[in-house]
Design a protein around this motif. Structure first.
Motif, mmCIF file in Angstrom:
data_model
loop_
_atom_site.group_PDB
_atom_site.id
_atom_site.type_symbol
_atom_site.label_atom_id
_atom_site.label_comp_id
_atom_site.label_asym_id
_atom_site.label_seq_id
_atom_site.Cartn_x
_atom_site.Cartn_y
_atom_site.Cartn_z
ATOM 1 N N LEU A 32 -47.579 -23.975 20.888
ATOM 2 C CA LEU A 32 -48.029 -24.136 22.264
ATOM 3 C C LEU A 32 -46.929 -23.783 23.249
ATOM 4 C CD1 LEU A 32 -50.086 -27.443 22.104
ATOM 5 C CD2 LEU A 32 -50.926 -25.100 22.165
ATOM 6 N N GLN A 33 -45.701 -24.104 22.908
ATOM 7 C CA GLN A 33 -44.587 -23.844 23.822
ATOM 8 C C GLN A 33 -44.336 -22.346 24.022
ATOM 9 O OE1 GLN A 33 -43.375 -26.207 25.731
ATOM 10 N NE2 GLN A 33 -44.837 -27.531 24.689
ATOM 11 N N ASP A 34 -44.883 -21.490 23.136
ATOM 12 C CA ASP A 34 -44.752 -20.040 23.317
ATOM 13 C C ASP A 34 -45.456 -19.564 24.588
ATOM 14 O OD1 ASP A 34 -43.366 -19.924 20.953
ATOM 15 O OD2 ASP A 34 -45.047 -19.145 19.775
ATOM 16 N N LEU A 35 -46.439 -20.337 25.064
ATOM 17 C CA LEU A 35 -47.215 -19.949 26.236
ATOM 18 C C LEU A 35 -46.525 -20.314 27.549
ATOM 19 C CD1 LEU A 35 -50.757 -21.012 25.015
ATOM 20 C CD2 LEU A 35 -49.788 -18.728 25.034
ATOM 21 N N VAL A 36 -45.591 -21.268 27.512
ATOM 22 C CA VAL A 36 -44.913 -21.703 28.728
ATOM 23 C C VAL A 36 -44.110 -20.539 29.307
ATOM 24 C CG1 VAL A 36 -43.204 -23.289 29.691
ATOM 25 C CG2 VAL A 36 -44.846 -24.101 28.000
ATOM 26 N N GLY A 37 -44.305 -20.287 30.572
ATOM 27 C CA GLY A 37 -43.612 -19.200 31.259
ATOM 28 C C GLY A 37 -44.398 -17.903 31.309
ATOM 29 N N ASP A 64 -62.268 -19.732 35.533
ATOM 30 C CA ASP A 64 -62.199 -18.493 34.761
ATOM 31 C C ASP A 64 -60.744 -18.067 34.659
ATOM 32 O OD1 ASP A 64 -63.069 -16.391 33.242
ATOM 33 O OD2 ASP A 64 -64.063 -15.320 34.876
ATOM 34 N N ILE A 65 -60.479 -17.209 33.686
ATOM 35 C CA ILE A 65 -59.120 -16.758 33.413
ATOM 36 C C ILE A 65 -59.164 -15.292 33.012
ATOM 37 C CG2 ILE A 65 -59.179 -17.502 31.000
ATOM 38 C CD1 ILE A 65 -56.286 -18.415 31.370
ATOM 39 N N CYS A 66 -58.121 -14.549 33.352
ATOM 40 C CA CYS A 66 -58.068 -13.138 32.979
ATOM 41 C C CYS A 66 -56.618 -12.736 32.738
ATOM 42 C CB CYS A 66 -58.701 -12.257 34.052
ATOM 43 S SG CYS A 66 -57.776 -12.168 35.596
ATOM 44 N N SER A 67 -56.421 -11.571 32.128
ATOM 45 C CA SER A 67 -55.066 -11.067 31.886
ATOM 46 C C SER A 67 -54.500 -10.464 33.173
ATOM 47 C CB SER A 67 -55.090 -10.014 30.779
ATOM 48 O OG SER A 67 -55.765 -8.868 31.237
ATOM 49 N N LEU A 68 -53.203 -10.189 33.193
ATOM 50 C CA LEU A 68 -52.578 -9.584 34.373
ATOM 51 C C LEU A 68 -53.129 -8.192 34.658
ATOM 52 C CD1 LEU A 68 -48.852 -10.696 34.041
ATOM 53 C CD2 LEU A 68 -50.599 -11.576 35.594
ATOM 54 N N ASP A 69 -53.469 -7.435 33.602
ATOM 55 C CA ASP A 69 -54.053 -6.109 33.794
ATOM 56 C C ASP A 69 -55.403 -6.200 34.496
ATOM 57 O OD1 ASP A 69 -51.869 -4.959 32.551
ATOM 58 O OD2 ASP A 69 -52.847 -4.879 30.582
ATOM 59 N N LYS A 72 -59.304 -17.938 24.832
ATOM 60 C CA LYS A 72 -59.271 -16.983 25.943
ATOM 61 C C LYS A 72 -57.927 -17.038 26.662
ATOM 62 C CE LYS A 72 -61.865 -15.207 29.797
ATOM 63 N NZ LYS A 72 -63.083 -15.278 30.591
ATOM 64 N N LEU A 73 -57.347 -18.234 26.802
ATOM 65 C CA LEU A 73 -56.022 -18.356 27.412
ATOM 66 C C LEU A 73 -54.971 -17.632 26.576
ATOM 67 C CD1 LEU A 73 -54.056 -19.593 29.512
ATOM 68 C CD2 LEU A 73 -53.833 -21.525 27.951
ATOM 69 N N VAL A 74 -55.024 -17.810 25.264
ATOM 70 C CA VAL A 74 -54.070 -17.144 24.371
ATOM 71 C C VAL A 74 -54.238 -15.636 24.451
ATOM 72 C CG1 VAL A 74 -53.405 -16.815 21.958
ATOM 73 C CG2 VAL A 74 -53.892 -19.105 22.806
ATOM 74 N N ASP A 75 -55.472 -15.180 24.439
ATOM 75 C CA ASP A 75 -55.741 -13.745 24.511
ATOM 76 C C ASP A 75 -55.249 -13.145 25.828
ATOM 77 O OD1 ASP A 75 -56.794 -11.314 23.521
ATOM 78 O OD2 ASP A 75 -58.599 -11.597 24.732
ATOM 79 N N CYS A 76 -55.432 -13.864 26.929
ATOM 80 C CA CYS A 76 -55.031 -13.345 28.244
ATOM 81 C C CYS A 76 -53.520 -13.376 28.461
ATOM 82 C CB CYS A 76 -55.719 -14.146 29.346
ATOM 83 S SG CYS A 76 -57.488 -13.837 29.433
ATOM 84 N N THR A 77 -52.827 -14.298 27.852
ATOM 85 C CA THR A 77 -51.375 -14.386 28.058
ATOM 86 C C THR A 77 -50.587 -13.616 27.008
ATOM 87 O OG1 THR A 77 -51.361 -16.499 26.889
ATOM 88 C CG2 THR A 77 -51.413 -16.578 29.297
ATOM 89 N N LEU A 78 -50.945 -13.794 25.741
ATOM 90 C CA LEU A 78 -50.214 -13.130 24.657
ATOM 91 C C LEU A 78 -50.809 -11.788 24.262
ATOM 92 C CD1 LEU A 78 -49.479 -16.146 22.283
ATOM 93 C CD2 LEU A 78 -47.870 -14.969 23.770
ATOM 94 N N GLY A 79 -52.068 -11.574 24.630
ATOM 95 C CA GLY A 79 -52.714 -10.315 24.281
ATOM 96 C C GLY A 79 -53.280 -10.308 22.875
#
Length: 128
Positions: A84-89, A111-116, A67-74
């Motif tokens: 893992l370092q691709d997620l930093v920033g 809980d976690i969500c995307s910016l949208d 879910k973290l990957v989906d919310c940050t990278l889409g």
């Protein structure tokens, strides 16, 4: 010429609502069993203290790493190999609550969500 340091607030972030956060560091830890592997993520929240959360790598009742990957990278981690370092920033929305663990009250990501999704939730909150 004197340099002034930027003051860093140690205030606790507001609980019960989603706030914007940036992944500031990430590392993997192996458990005793295959399903105990976890990924420790530290979120930086503007004007608040950092919040750390350990995501289970594999699905569980908690929010998981996918879910973290989906919310940050889409995209889902199953679709492609990521470092893992691709997620930093990268930024996302997190919801924090106080949780009782091992007799201690700690601040944890629930809980976690995307910016949208975060923008939509904030618009709804302002409309109330």
């Amino acid at each position: 010429m004197k340099r002034r340091r930027k003051k860093i607030s140690a205030m606790k972030p507001p609980t019960g609502r989603f706030i914007q956060a940036e992944v500031s560091s990430i590392c993997e830890s192996e458990g005793l069993n295959f399903f105990d592997d976890r990924i420790s993520v530290k979120f930086r929240i503007e004007n608040y203290a950092d919040v750390e959360h350990e995501f289970p790598v594999y699905s569980s009742d908690d929010i998981d790493f996918a879910k973290l990957v989906d919310c940050t990278l889409g995209r889902s981690e199953q679709e492609t190999t990521i470092r893992l370092q691709d997620l930093v920033g990268l930024k996302c929305g997190i919801k924090v609550e106080y949780v009782l663990r091992n007799g201690r009250l700690i601040l944890d990501v629930v809980d976690i969500c995307s910016l949208d999704e975060l923008a939509e939730k904030q618009v709804v909150l302002l409309a109330k």
